[in-house]
Design an enzyme around this catalytic site. Structure first.
Site, PDB file in Angstrom:
ATOM      1  N   GLY A   1     -12.980  21.422 -43.694  1.00  0.00           N
ATOM      2  CA  GLY A   1     -12.603  20.971 -44.713  1.00  0.00           C
ATOM      3  C   GLY A   1     -11.196  21.491 -45.521  1.00  0.00           C
TER       4      GLY A   1
ATOM      5  N   SER B   1      -8.821  19.891 -46.392  1.00  0.00           N
ATOM      6  CA  SER B   1      -7.831  19.033 -47.188  1.00  0.00           C
ATOM      7  C   SER B   1      -7.448  19.246 -48.718  1.00  0.00           C
ATOM      8  CB  SER B   1      -8.251  17.277 -46.685  1.00  0.00           C
ATOM      9  OG  SER B   1      -9.473  17.695 -47.779  1.00  0.00           O
TER      10      SER B   1
ATOM     11  N   VAL C   1     -17.915  17.381 -39.660  1.00  0.00           N
ATOM     12  CA  VAL C   1     -18.118  18.565 -38.589  1.00  0.00           C
ATOM     13  C   VAL C   1     -19.795  18.783 -38.597  1.00  0.00           C
ATOM     14  CG1 VAL C   1     -15.787  19.927 -38.539  1.00  0.00           C
ATOM     15  CG2 VAL C   1     -17.798  20.244 -40.499  1.00  0.00           C
TER      16      VAL C   1
ATOM     17  N   TYR D   1     -27.836  24.593 -51.631  1.00  0.00           N
ATOM     18  CA  TYR D   1     -27.153  25.268 -51.914  1.00  0.00           C
ATOM     19  C   TYR D   1     -26.510  27.025 -51.474  1.00  0.00           C
ATOM     20  CZ  TYR D   1     -21.607  26.486 -52.619  1.00  0.00           C
ATOM     21  OH  TYR D   1     -20.514  26.926 -52.360  1.00  0.00           O
TER      22      TYR D   1
ATOM     23  N   ALA E   1     -29.500  28.609 -50.061  1.00  0.00           N
ATOM     24  CA  ALA E   1     -29.874  28.736 -49.091  1.00  0.00           C
ATOM     25  C   ALA E   1     -28.875  28.003 -48.207  1.00  0.00           C
ATOM     26  CB  ALA E   1     -31.183  27.826 -48.190  1.00  0.00           C
TER      27      ALA E   1
END
Length: 246
Positions: free
Chosen positions: A12, A14, A64, A155, A157
């Site tokens: 992540g 970018s 991923v 989110y 969790a």
């Protein structure tokens, strides 16, 4: 640890925190694999910025949350640079809903991208990180994984799961020289936070003892500290949140 010449993957990478981490690593002499899934142009801009400043980086596409693509990402790093020293598990998304409105699709998607991706990348990268002798795994968790967040059960969790993953993996790898830590950002000036309604954002800032949002660069500098000077730090949650959660 001397960072010059080391090789890092930033998932992540970018935008936002990931982009800041990639650039800061490169500024310290690290060769960076900037991972992205859909934001090709943004990833290429990060690479261009790094190269303009004399650093070395490549952009590599890969979802991923899919184990095969995570493995291919790691292999791309090995094919290009022959080794891997640092893994930054930063990939993340939000799909905020109150639990009554949260469907299984949005539950699973957030868990897959924010938590399962860390399993996928770490599984593929671990042999190379151990071979490095002083590898670093840094998982970007969140204050929401510590304190919870309204409308963010998925989110929260996932980010809490990253903390548990960090602690257990740190125990297992302590004798190998690989350290494993989590950074838990508070509310940082990113596109994700910018999507919050203005009145809600103002309420959040009012609760932060330092009375401001954090900057992505402040997370990046915490990463550098753990990579460079954190040889005796493992299994920890590094809170960068302006005092909002202690």
């Amino acid at each position: 640890m001397e960072l010059k010449g080391k090789v890092a993957i930033v998932t992540g990478g970018s935008k936002g925190i990931g982009a800041a981490i990639a650039k800061e690593l490169a500024n310290n002499g690290v060769k960076v694999i900037v991972n992205y899934n859909s934001s090709k142009e943004s990833a290429e801009r990060v690479v261009d910025d790094i190269q303009l400043n004399g650093g070395e980086a490549i952009a590599v596409k890969g979802d991923v949350s899919i184990s095969q693509e995570a493995a291919e990402l790691v292999q791309a790093a090995i094919n290009k640079y022959g080794k891997l020293d640092i893994l930054i598990n930063n990939a993340g998304i939000t799909r905020d809903r109150t639990f009554k409105k949260l469907d299984e699709t949005n539950w699973r998607k957030v868990i897959d991208v924010n938590l399962n991706s860390a399993f996928n990348t770490t599984s593929a990268a671990l042999p190379y990180l151990i071979e490095s002798g002083n590898g670093r795994i840094i998982n970007i968790s969140s204050i929401i994984g510590q304190s919870g967040g309204f409308g963010q059960t998925n989110y929260s969790a996932a980010k809490a799961g990253l903390i548990g993953f960090t602690k257990s993996l740190a125990l297992e790898l302590a004798r190998t020289g690989v350290t494993v830590n989590a950074i838990c950002p508070g509310f940082i000036e990113t596109d994700m936070v910018a999507e919050m309604p203005q009145n809600v954002l103002e309420q959040v800032i009012a609760r932060i003892p330092m009375r401001r949002l954090g900057h992505a660069g402040e997370i990046a500098r915490a990463v550098i500290y753990l990579c460079q000077d954190g040889e005796y730090i493992t299994g920890q949650q590094i809170n960068v949140n302006g005092g909002l959660y202690m």
